[in-house]
Scaffold this active site. Structure first.
Site, PDB file in Angstrom:
ATOM      1  N   HIS A  73      -1.167   0.101  11.039  1.00 52.93           N
ATOM      2  CA  HIS A  73      -0.072  -0.880  10.197  1.00 52.93           C
ATOM      3  C   HIS A  73       0.346  -2.709  10.724  1.00 52.93           C
ATOM      4  O   HIS A  73       1.786  -2.055  11.606  1.00 52.93           O
ATOM      5  CB  HIS A  73       1.015  -0.050  10.055  1.00 52.93           C
ATOM      6  CG  HIS A  73       1.630  -0.681   8.235  1.00 52.93           C
ATOM      7  ND1 HIS A  73       2.236   0.360   7.538  1.00 52.93           N
ATOM      8  CD2 HIS A  73       1.485  -2.209   8.045  1.00 52.93           C
ATOM      9  CE1 HIS A  73       2.852  -0.592   6.807  1.00 52.93           C
ATOM     10  NE2 HIS A  73       2.463  -1.995   7.118  1.00 52.93           N
ATOM     11  N   ARG A  81      -1.599  -0.187   1.184  1.00 49.11           N
ATOM     12  CA  ARG A  81      -0.770   0.788   1.017  1.00 49.11           C
ATOM     13  C   ARG A  81      -1.181   2.183   1.086  1.00 49.11           C
ATOM     14  O   ARG A  81      -3.005   2.139   0.490  1.00 49.11           O
ATOM     15  CB  ARG A  81       0.478   0.786   0.482  1.00 49.11           C
ATOM     16  CG  ARG A  81       1.932  -0.040   0.539  1.00 49.11           C
ATOM     17  CD  ARG A  81       2.086   0.425   1.369  1.00 49.11           C
ATOM     18  NE  ARG A  81       3.334  -0.423   1.807  1.00 49.11           N
ATOM     19  CZ  ARG A  81       3.772  -1.231   2.394  1.00 49.11           C
ATOM     20  NH1 ARG A  81       2.626  -2.006   2.832  1.00 49.11           N
ATOM     21  NH2 ARG A  81       4.558  -1.508   2.368  1.00 49.11           N
ATOM     22  N   GLU A 113       0.855   8.066   6.281  1.00 48.58           N
ATOM     23  CA  GLU A 113       0.689   7.376   7.523  1.00 48.58           C
ATOM     24  C   GLU A 113       2.286   7.874   8.816  1.00 48.58           C
ATOM     25  O   GLU A 113       1.969   7.425   9.619  1.00 48.58           O
ATOM     26  CB  GLU A 113       0.279   5.564   8.298  1.00 48.58           C
ATOM     27  CG  GLU A 113       1.280   5.021   6.635  1.00 48.58           C
ATOM     28  CD  GLU A 113       0.347   3.909   7.169  1.00 48.58           C
ATOM     29  OE1 GLU A 113      -0.176   3.813   6.532  1.00 48.58           O
ATOM     30  OE2 GLU A 113       1.627   2.957   7.560  1.00 48.58           O
TER      31      GLU A 113
HETATM   32  P1  NAI Z   1       2.580 -10.333  -3.977  1.00 45.25           P
HETATM   33  O1  NAI Z   1       3.682  -9.625  -4.928  1.00 45.25           O
HETATM   34  O2  NAI Z   1       2.670 -11.888  -3.892  1.00 45.25           O
HETATM   35  O3  NAI Z   1       1.171 -10.010  -4.762  1.00 45.25           O
HETATM   36  C1  NAI Z   1       0.911  -8.691  -4.867  1.00 45.25           C
HETATM   37  C2  NAI Z   1      -0.493  -9.097  -6.462  1.00 45.25           C
HETATM   38  O4  NAI Z   1      -1.143  -7.898  -6.646  1.00 45.25           O
HETATM   39  C3  NAI Z   1       0.438  -9.992  -7.522  1.00 45.25           C
HETATM   40  O5  NAI Z   1      -0.249 -10.670  -7.953  1.00 45.25           O
HETATM   41  C4  NAI Z   1       0.525  -8.564  -9.136  1.00 45.25           C
HETATM   42  O6  NAI Z   1       0.013  -9.158 -10.209  1.00 45.25           O
HETATM   43  C5  NAI Z   1      -1.130  -7.708  -8.250  1.00 45.25           C
HETATM   44  N1  NAI Z   1      -0.968  -6.614  -9.168  1.00 45.25           N
HETATM   45  C6  NAI Z   1      -0.120  -5.204  -9.204  1.00 45.25           C
HETATM   46  N2  NAI Z   1      -0.006  -4.705  -9.406  1.00 45.25           N
HETATM   47  C7  NAI Z   1      -1.481  -4.838  -9.996  1.00 45.25           C
HETATM   48  C8  NAI Z   1      -2.789  -3.965  -9.940  1.00 45.25           C
HETATM   49  N3  NAI Z   1      -1.960  -2.281 -10.683  1.00 45.25           N
HETATM   50  N4  NAI Z   1      -3.616  -3.440 -10.542  1.00 45.25           N
HETATM   51  C9  NAI Z   1      -4.498  -5.245 -10.282  1.00 45.25           C
HETATM   52  N5  NAI Z   1      -3.601  -6.226  -9.217  1.00 45.25           N
HETATM   53  C10 NAI Z   1      -2.323  -5.709  -9.275  1.00 45.25           C
HETATM   54  O7  NAI Z   1       1.904  -9.130  -3.003  1.00 45.25           O
HETATM   55  P2  NAI Z   1       1.704 -10.055  -1.406  1.00 45.25           P
HETATM   56  O8  NAI Z   1       2.633 -10.667  -0.753  1.00 45.25           O
HETATM   57  O9  NAI Z   1       0.323  -9.623  -1.701  1.00 45.25           O
HETATM   58  O10 NAI Z   1       1.062  -8.633  -0.722  1.00 45.25           O
HETATM   59  C11 NAI Z   1       0.760  -6.876  -1.497  1.00 45.25           C
HETATM   60  C12 NAI Z   1       0.802  -5.364  -0.452  1.00 45.25           C
HETATM   61  O11 NAI Z   1       0.452  -5.995   0.413  1.00 45.25           O
HETATM   62  C13 NAI Z   1       2.302  -6.144  -0.796  1.00 45.25           C
HETATM   63  O12 NAI Z   1       2.834  -5.104  -1.348  1.00 45.25           O
HETATM   64  C14 NAI Z   1       2.430  -4.768   0.471  1.00 45.25           C
HETATM   65  O13 NAI Z   1       2.038  -3.329   0.442  1.00 45.25           O
HETATM   66  C15 NAI Z   1       1.089  -4.804   1.917  1.00 45.25           C
HETATM   67  N6  NAI Z   1       1.115  -5.688   2.728  1.00 45.25           N
HETATM   68  C16 NAI Z   1       1.409  -5.343   3.986  1.00 45.25           C
HETATM   69  C17 NAI Z   1       1.335  -5.712   5.064  1.00 45.25           C
HETATM   70  C18 NAI Z   1       0.446  -4.227   6.288  1.00 45.25           C
HETATM   71  O14 NAI Z   1       1.498  -5.041   7.300  1.00 45.25           O
HETATM   72  N7  NAI Z   1      -0.202  -4.425   6.236  1.00 45.25           N
HETATM   73  C19 NAI Z   1       2.294  -6.203   5.122  1.00 45.25           C
HETATM   74  C20 NAI Z   1       2.332  -7.048   3.555  1.00 45.25           C
HETATM   75  C21 NAI Z   1       2.618  -6.608   2.873  1.00 45.25           C
END
Ligand code: NAI
Length: 339
Positions: free
Chosen positions: A306, A236, A265
């Site tokens: 994105h 993000r 964005e």
């Molecule tokens: P997830 O929920 O599987 O993993 C997120 C990880 O971040 C978890 O292990 C959590 O413990 C960790 N975390 C949370 N806050 C943290 C912090 N402050 N410091 C360190 N670790 C922290 O999520 P996933 O599926 O891996 O997705 C991650 C992010 O990617 C989503 O939240 C979304 O914002 C973004 N995303 C972007 C996309 C795009 O098209 N650019 C598409 C899909 C997701």
């Protein structure tokens, strides 16, 4: 029930719309390509179910303008574009698509990284625009042996690590909740946040955006990064302080950046519309908008609109889960509820 889909993908043609309508034979279904916002909410006042994506802004005002609203589906993983606390207070349920495209986004991280490391876009432009075969400005670097710092080792971060190991990169990672079993299996170590950002040759962000990690990457920690580091952000935009990133790039601390997401964005996407609508006060933060443009113009930065999630396979998964979420709510068996 009256179901309204916003931000439907352009590829969804009449055939797919009809298929969706068929899935909800007793309901009134309508489709908008545009996002749900304060500007168009009044045209769907009777909606009981809305389905949105990340560009919609489902704030208190929008929610209050939909008095019959019972359920919101967001066809994304992140749901920070929805005021979920207010929804909870009003008894409106919210579901998301928790796990689409974890591999898809991870692969895109390497599309950005390889573009930076091997100057693919620059080389292609040089040839296409100038017929120029001179390679002097096109020397890259190998990923093998470089240290990749992964911030956030959830579904996407884990796939990034697996791919990185395939390239022979050494991985260090930071997560609020380390998965030590996965670390052992994939031969990497968890370190503190500061250790990761100060020891990595490439840093990639994979945490959700929350108020707590707003500007997780900022001037105070960019100073601690290795000179010549590359930064990838497919998570993000607001995880990075844009002003600090520009500063780091200008100073040469950050050699390059691959950004699929930018701070504010949403404004950037709609700036022409907003600037010509007479409602220029709708843009809250001109400074970031200007900084985003500066980033887009920098030769050592690659910005994409994105699209990390946007593959054929991920889109199919998104639609499948979206339909299940809505069907689940209608049949009184909601799934994938957030919070
Ligand atoms: P997830 O929920 O599987 O993993 C997120 C990880 O971040 C978890 O292990 C959590 O413990 C960790 N975390 C949370 N806050 C943290 C912090 N402050 N410091 C360190 N670790 C922290 O999520 P996933 O599926 O891996 O997705 C991650 C992010 O990617 C989503 O939240 C979304 O914002 C973004 N995303 C972007 C996309 C795009 O098209 N650019 C598409 C899909 C997701």
């Amino acid at each position: 029930m009256k179901i309204v889909f916003f931000e439907i993908f352009n590829e969804i043609q009449d055939k797919e719309k009809k298929a969706l309508e068929k899935l909800f034979p007793n309901d009134e279904v309508s489709f908008f390509i545009e996002r749900l916002s304060e500007e168009n909410v009044n045209s769907v006042k009777d909606a009981e179910i809305v389905s949105v994506f990340t560009n919609s802004s489902v704030n208190k005002k929008v929610i209050d303008s939909l008095p019959k609203l019972k359920f919101i589906n967001t066809s994304s993983t992140g749901f920070e574009h929805i005021d979920t606390d207010y929804c909870a207070r009003k008894g409106i349920k919210v579901s998301n698509v928790p796990a689409y495209g974890s591999v898809t986004v991870a692969e895109f991280v390497f599309a950005l990284l390889l573009n930076l490391s091997r100057k693919v876009e620059k080389a292609n432009n040089q040839l296409r625009q100038e017929d120029n075969f001179n390679i002097d400005a096109l020397r890259g670097f190998d990923l093998k042996g470089k240290i990749l710092g992964v911030i956030g080792t959830g579904k996407i971060g884990k796939n990034v690590i697996k791919i990185a190991r395939g390239f022979g990169m050494n991985v260090i990672a930071y997560d609020l909740y380390p998965d030590l079993v996965f670390a052992k299996e994939n031969n990497f170590e968890y370190k503190s946040f500061v250790e990761v950002i100060s020891n990595s040759d490439v840093i990639t962000l994979h945490t959700p955006y929350t108020k707590e990690n707003h500007h997780l990457i900022n001037k105070e920690n960019i100073i601690k990064m290795k000179e010549g580091v590359y930064l990838i952000n497919t998570a993000r935009g607001a995880l990075i302080d844009t002003e600090a990133l520009l500063w780091g790039l200008k100073k040469g601390i950050i050699a390059g950046a691959g950004l699929d997401v930018l701070e504010d964005e949403r404004n950037l996407k709609e700036e022409i519309k907003i600037l010509t609508s007479g409602k220029i006060n709708a843009i809250k933060n001109y400074k970031t908008l200007l900084q985003d443009h500066a980033l887009i113009d920098m030769p050592q930065v690659i910005v994409t609109p994105h699209i990390a999630f946007y593959s054929k396979e991920a889109e199919e998964e998104i639609m499948k889960v979206t339909v299940s979420n809505i069907a689940g709510f209608i049949s009184n068996n909601p799934i994938n509820l957030v919070k």
